[in-house]
Design a protein around this motif. Structure first.
Motif, PDB file in Angstrom:
ATOM      1  N   LYS A  75       0.802  -1.224   0.000  1.00 36.16           N
ATOM      2  CA  LYS A  75       0.000   0.000   0.000  1.00 36.16           C
ATOM      3  C   LYS A  75       0.838   1.278   0.000  1.00 36.16           C
ATOM      4  CE  LYS A  75      -3.910  -2.259   2.261  1.00 36.16           C
ATOM      5  NZ  LYS A  75      -4.871  -2.264   3.383  1.00 36.16           N
ATOM      6  N   ILE A  76       2.006   1.212  -0.636  1.00 34.02           N
ATOM      7  CA  ILE A  76       2.785   2.443  -0.816  1.00 34.02           C
ATOM      8  C   ILE A  76       2.070   3.359  -1.798  1.00 34.02           C
ATOM      9  CG2 ILE A  76       4.980   3.368  -1.674  1.00 34.02           C
ATOM     10  CD1 ILE A  76       6.370   0.966  -0.542  1.00 34.02           C
ATOM     11  N   PHE A  77       1.414   2.764  -2.795  1.00 37.61           N
ATOM     12  CA  PHE A  77       0.433   3.520  -3.588  1.00 37.61           C
ATOM     13  C   PHE A  77      -0.871   2.730  -3.565  1.00 37.61           C
ATOM     14  CE2 PHE A  77       2.514   0.820  -6.832  1.00 37.61           C
ATOM     15  CZ  PHE A  77       1.412   0.231  -7.432  1.00 37.61           C
ATOM     16  N   PRO A  78      -2.031   3.424  -3.652  1.00 34.37           N
ATOM     17  CA  PRO A  78      -3.321   2.725  -3.564  1.00 34.37           C
ATOM     18  C   PRO A  78      -3.524   1.786  -4.752  1.00 34.37           C
ATOM     19  CG  PRO A  78      -3.580   5.094  -3.214  1.00 34.37           C
ATOM     20  CD  PRO A  78      -2.192   4.886  -3.725  1.00 34.37           C
ATOM     21  N   ALA A  79      -3.535   0.502  -4.486  1.00 29.78           N
ATOM     22  CA  ALA A  79      -3.626  -0.477  -5.568  1.00 29.78           C
ATOM     23  C   ALA A  79      -4.953  -0.370  -6.327  1.00 29.78           C
ATOM     24  CB  ALA A  79      -3.465  -1.886  -5.004  1.00 29.78           C
ATOM     25  N   ARG A  80      -6.012   0.053  -5.647  1.00 30.70           N
ATOM     26  CA  ARG A  80      -7.318   0.174  -6.308  1.00 30.70           C
ATOM     27  C   ARG A  80      -7.329   1.295  -7.352  1.00 30.70           C
ATOM     28  NH1 ARG A  80     -11.833  -2.261  -4.200  1.00 30.70           N
ATOM     29  NH2 ARG A  80     -11.520  -3.497  -2.296  1.00 30.70           N
ATOM     30  N   LYS A  81      -6.402   2.233  -7.237  1.00 31.60           N
ATOM     31  CA  LYS A  81      -6.380   3.383  -8.139  1.00 31.60           C
ATOM     32  C   LYS A  81      -5.195   3.334  -9.105  1.00 31.60           C
ATOM     33  CE  LYS A  81      -8.401   6.463  -4.631  1.00 31.60           C
ATOM     34  NZ  LYS A  81      -8.208   7.732  -3.875  1.00 31.60           N
ATOM     35  N   TYR A  82      -4.591   2.178  -9.261  1.00 35.27           N
ATOM     36  CA  TYR A  82      -3.324   2.126  -9.996  1.00 35.27           C
ATOM     37  C   TYR A  82      -3.455   2.623 -11.438  1.00 35.27           C
ATOM     38  CZ  TYR A  82      -4.499  -2.040 -12.748  1.00 35.27           C
ATOM     39  OH  TYR A  82      -5.061  -2.909 -13.641  1.00 35.27           O
ATOM     40  N   THR A  83      -4.618   2.455 -12.067  1.00 38.40           N
ATOM     41  CA  THR A  83      -4.753   2.859 -13.468  1.00 38.40           C
ATOM     42  C   THR A  83      -4.639   4.361 -13.659  1.00 38.40           C
ATOM     43  OG1 THR A  83      -7.167   2.880 -13.212  1.00 38.40           O
ATOM     44  CG2 THR A  83      -6.164   0.870 -14.086  1.00 38.40           C
ATOM     45  N   LYS A  84      -4.995   5.133 -12.636  1.00 40.62           N
ATOM     46  CA  LYS A  84      -4.975   6.592 -12.789  1.00 40.62           C
ATOM     47  C   LYS A  84      -3.563   7.160 -12.733  1.00 40.62           C
ATOM     48  CE  LYS A  84      -6.661   9.111  -9.475  1.00 40.62           C
ATOM     49  NZ  LYS A  84      -7.583   9.576  -8.424  1.00 40.62           N
ATOM     50  N   TYR A  85      -2.608   6.364 -12.256  1.00 42.72           N
ATOM     51  CA  TYR A  85      -1.240   6.850 -12.133  1.00 42.72           C
ATOM     52  C   TYR A  85      -0.407   6.585 -13.387  1.00 42.72           C
ATOM     53  CZ  TYR A  85      -2.721   6.756  -7.264  1.00 42.72           C
ATOM     54  OH  TYR A  85      -3.425   6.937  -6.108  1.00 42.72           O
ATOM     55  N   ILE A  86      -0.990   5.895 -14.336  1.00 45.37           N
ATOM     56  CA  ILE A  86      -0.292   5.569 -15.579  1.00 45.37           C
ATOM     57  C   ILE A  86      -0.707   6.563 -16.658  1.00 45.37           C
ATOM     58  CG2 ILE A  86       0.023   3.835 -17.384  1.00 45.37           C
ATOM     59  CD1 ILE A  86      -0.547   1.699 -15.282  1.00 45.37           C
ATOM     60  N   SER A  87       0.258   7.125 -17.353  1.00 45.98           N
ATOM     61  CA  SER A  87      -0.047   8.038 -18.457  1.00 45.98           C
ATOM     62  C   SER A  87      -0.314   7.195 -19.707  1.00 45.98           C
ATOM     63  CB  SER A  87       1.120   9.007 -18.692  1.00 45.98           C
ATOM     64  OG  SER A  87       0.828   9.874 -19.763  1.00 45.98           O
ATOM     65  N   TRP A  88      -1.575   6.921 -19.930  1.00 44.81           N
ATOM     66  CA  TRP A  88      -1.940   6.015 -21.025  1.00 44.81           C
ATOM     67  C   TRP A  88      -1.628   6.610 -22.389  1.00 44.81           C
ATOM     68  CZ3 TRP A  88      -2.665   1.248 -19.652  1.00 44.81           C
ATOM     69  CH2 TRP A  88      -3.100   0.973 -18.353  1.00 44.81           C
ATOM     70  N   ASP A  89      -1.702   7.927 -22.506  1.00 40.59           N
ATOM     71  CA  ASP A  89      -1.398   8.526 -23.801  1.00 40.59           C
ATOM     72  C   ASP A  89       0.059   8.283 -24.183  1.00 40.59           C
ATOM     73  OD1 ASP A  89      -2.386  10.477 -25.991  1.00 40.59           O
ATOM     74  OD2 ASP A  89      -0.495  11.360 -25.343  1.00 40.59           O
ATOM     75  N   ILE A  90       0.948   8.379 -23.198  1.00 36.08           N
ATOM     76  CA  ILE A  90       2.359   8.111 -23.473  1.00 36.08           C
ATOM     77  C   ILE A  90       2.550   6.655 -23.886  1.00 36.08           C
ATOM     78  CG2 ILE A  90       4.638   7.900 -22.398  1.00 36.08           C
ATOM     79  CD1 ILE A  90       4.050  10.403 -20.822  1.00 36.08           C
ATOM     80  N   LEU A  91       1.860   5.748 -23.211  1.00 33.55           N
ATOM     81  CA  LEU A  91       1.990   4.329 -23.552  1.00 33.55           C
ATOM     82  C   LEU A  91       1.462   4.033 -24.952  1.00 33.55           C
ATOM     83  CD1 LEU A  91       1.034   2.463 -20.253  1.00 33.55           C
ATOM     84  CD2 LEU A  91       3.283   3.190 -21.066  1.00 33.55           C
ATOM     85  N   ILE A  92       0.333   4.635 -25.309  1.00 33.54           N
ATOM     86  CA  ILE A  92      -0.217   4.432 -26.661  1.00 33.54           C
ATOM     87  C   ILE A  92       0.728   5.026 -27.700  1.00 33.54           C
ATOM     88  CG2 ILE A  92      -2.110   5.050 -28.210  1.00 33.54           C
ATOM     89  CD1 ILE A  92      -3.964   4.878 -25.753  1.00 33.54           C
ATOM     90  N   THR A  93       1.304   6.186 -27.379  1.00 33.18           N
ATOM     91  CA  THR A  93       2.276   6.796 -28.277  1.00 33.18           C
ATOM     92  C   THR A  93       3.468   5.866 -28.501  1.00 33.18           C
ATOM     93  OG1 THR A  93       1.666   9.025 -27.547  1.00 33.18           O
ATOM     94  CG2 THR A  93       3.795   8.783 -28.638  1.00 33.18           C
ATOM     95  N   ILE A  94       3.955   5.282 -27.414  1.00 35.56           N
ATOM     96  CA  ILE A  94       5.095   4.380 -27.511  1.00 35.56           C
ATOM     97  C   ILE A  94       4.744   3.141 -28.337  1.00 35.56           C
ATOM     98  CG2 ILE A  94       6.577   2.828 -26.178  1.00 35.56           C
ATOM     99  CD1 ILE A  94       6.476   4.912 -23.917  1.00 35.56           C
ATOM    100  N   ALA A  95       3.591   2.538 -28.052  1.00 30.95           N
ATOM    101  CA  ALA A  95       3.182   1.331 -28.774  1.00 30.95           C
ATOM    102  C   ALA A  95       3.028   1.617 -30.266  1.00 30.95           C
ATOM    103  CB  ALA A  95       1.877   0.795 -28.188  1.00 30.95           C
TER     104      ALA A  95
END
Length: 517
Positions: A361-381
């Motif tokens: 619980k160093i970061f809230p596991a239930r909210k993990y998706t909000k901490y990822i920059s999905w636009d950057i990941l889609i750009t990379i992919a």
């Protein structure tokens, strides 16, 4: 030229124009181009989707979570407070104390949370010691970039290029391999900032349009600066079309953009990613929206970052250190011989670190998706797919042949310099990962046609794609500090262009010496 080559070139031109105009997020722009390539048969469905399962891309995703864990542990906030000198000091002394340490931190953490945490703290500190915050915020962004080029995990660009190298069948970078040239660029860049930032950066620009506090309807209201992120639902809408107060319970009093303060008829202003809104809000605003992904940063002149106990901070830092040491030691030949069936690379250790942080619980596991920059990941992919399309269509070979013909009598050194310039121009105008995607197939084709090692060209892409100093639009941290410091576009050009030149000279001179052709 074939139909496929012409189609790819026109599509890439349209992509660059769309990225510069900023009508859509980079991820969607690149994804649209990839779908076009799929429709005309330049890419197969398998080739289109390969980037989404790439080890480098997934490593970036998990590094977002590791960085968030360090942020939520409160370790970064405590570090910067210890670095900032208290009492009377000078700009030079303060920079000397904080900038090298920040560069070191950013070599192992994502740049954005470092700047998001440090920028408001530095601004408050500068006001308290009567120094202009404008002398520190652009240097803050720049040293995070300089630190990031020194390690494999310091910036997503390095991991993207690393992933492309593996896909092409070559051996990727080790943890500190890029530091062989990156450390010299970082040292030279920091020295340049020490010597010239005080002269080249503007003095403080006063914010007196909106009072620090107002009382409305008997309730204490505070001045809060909110930097809009890519997920803000009102992007490309006017304030009259998007009712900010209804959504967030706060009144917009001012908009900062490119060093301009807009205070007139705000209802007709079209909101953009990276805008800084000055709003009047009560105490609940930052608490409610502080962790929301719609805002890159919220600053209200008070400490809003979490400050857990010392045990949590030390545990988070220990995990980070073990991750770095493990990935470094795991690459040694002796470890590969001891455990031949296990790949002890960065992906292995960042996976373990992410899971431990989630379950402790160093970061809230239930909210993990909000901490990822999905636009950057889609750009990379999508970057992997675009590079593949450039190879499949023959565009990479054609452009490489044209570049070689232009510099035929000068050899690979001049071509290396040209590749740096091309990549760097793209990264200033679009994004670093998209720039790397366009440059990588050129590097492969140039080296193949010359019959030389491609490694120097791979390294120069990493340096050039990260060296986004001359504009605020190429790197998110530049956009963040632009709003907080109320900088103008020309402020970045004035101080950033020499830094681009320094990076260019060191890269072109040292890279062929360290990685021979």
């Amino acid at each position: 030229m074939t139909f496929e080559s012409i189609f790819v070139l026109l599509s890439l031109l349209g992509m660059v124009i769309a990225l510069i105009s900023d009508k859509m997020r980079p991820g969607m722009v690149l994804f649209s181009v990839v779908v076009l390539f799929l429709c005309v048969g330049i890419l197969s469905p398998k080739e289109m989707l390969e980037g989404f399962s790439n080890k480098g891309m997934i490593t970036v995703a998990m590094l977002f979570l590791v960085s968030e864990g360090i942020r939520q542990s409160g370790a970064l906030g405590q570090v910067i407070k210890k670095l900032l000198p208290q009492g009377k000091t000078t700009v030079f002394k303060a920079q000397l104390r904080m900038l090298p340490s920040i560069a070191f931190i950013s070599a192992f953490l994502n740049n954005t949370p470092v700047v998001v945490i440090f920028a408001p703290i530095i601004k408050r500190w500068a006001d308290s010691v009567h120094l202009p915050a404008t002398k520190f915020l652009i240097p803050l962004s720049y040293v995070t970039i300089l630190g990031g080029i020194c390690t494999l995990i310091g910036t997503s660009t390095n991991l993207v290029v690393h992933g492309m190298i593996l896909e092409a069948g070559y051996e990727g970078f080790t943890m500190f391999e890029l530091g062989k040239v990156g450390i010299f660029i970082a040292i030279a860049g920091i020295i340049y900032i020490f010597l010239f930032s005080k002269k080249l950066l503007p003095d403080v620009r006063t914010d007196n349009t909106v009072p620090a506090e107002e009382i409305e309807d008997g309730e204490m209201m505070h001045r809060v600066e909110a930097v809009l992120g890519s997920r803000f639902p009102g992007i490309n809408k006017t304030l009259s079309e998007f009712d900010f107060k209804r959504h967030y319970g706060a009144d917009v009093k001012e908009i900062k953009r490119s060093g301009q303060r807009i205070t007139g008829d705000l209802s007709q202003v079209v909101l953009r990613d990276g805008d800084t809104l000055v709003v009047m809000a009560d105490d609940s605003f930052v608490k409610t929206w502080g962790e929301s992904s719609v805002f890159v940063m919220l600053a209200n002149g008070q400490d809003t970052e979490p400050v857990p106990g010392k045990k949590t901070r030390w545990f988070a830092l220990m995990l980070l250190i073990l991750m770095i040491v493990g990935a470094t030691v795991g690459e040694l030949p002796v470890m590969q011989e001891l455990l031949p069936g296990v790949k002890l690379d960065m992906f292995f250790f960042v996976s373990i670190t992410t899971i431990i942080m989630a379950w402790t619980k160093i970061f809230p596991a239930r909210k993990y998706t909000k901490y990822i920059s999905w636009d950057i990941l889609i750009t990379i992919a999508c970057a992997f797919a675009i590079s593949k399309a450039m190879v499949n269509s023959g565009v990479a070979d054609t452009v490489a042949h044209y570049i070689i013909a232009m510099s035929d009598q000068y050899g690979p050194h001049v071509l290396l310099a040209m590749l740096f310039i091309i990549t760097n121009i793209f990264t200033e105008l679009i994004t670093n990962n998209a720039a790397a995607a366009l440059a990588f197939p050129l590097a492969l084709s140039i080296s193949a046609q010359l019959g030389v090692s491609p490694v120097p060209f791979f390294v120069v892409i990493c340096m050039a794609a990260s060296a986004s100093f001359s504009t605020p639009i190429g790197y998110q941290t530049n956009l963040i500090v632009q709003g907080i410091g109320n900088y103008k576009f020309t402020d970045f050009v004035r101080i950033g262009l020499p830094l681009n030149i320094i990076t260019f000279i060191i890269s072109v001179v040292l890279i062929p010496l360290i990685w021979p052709f």
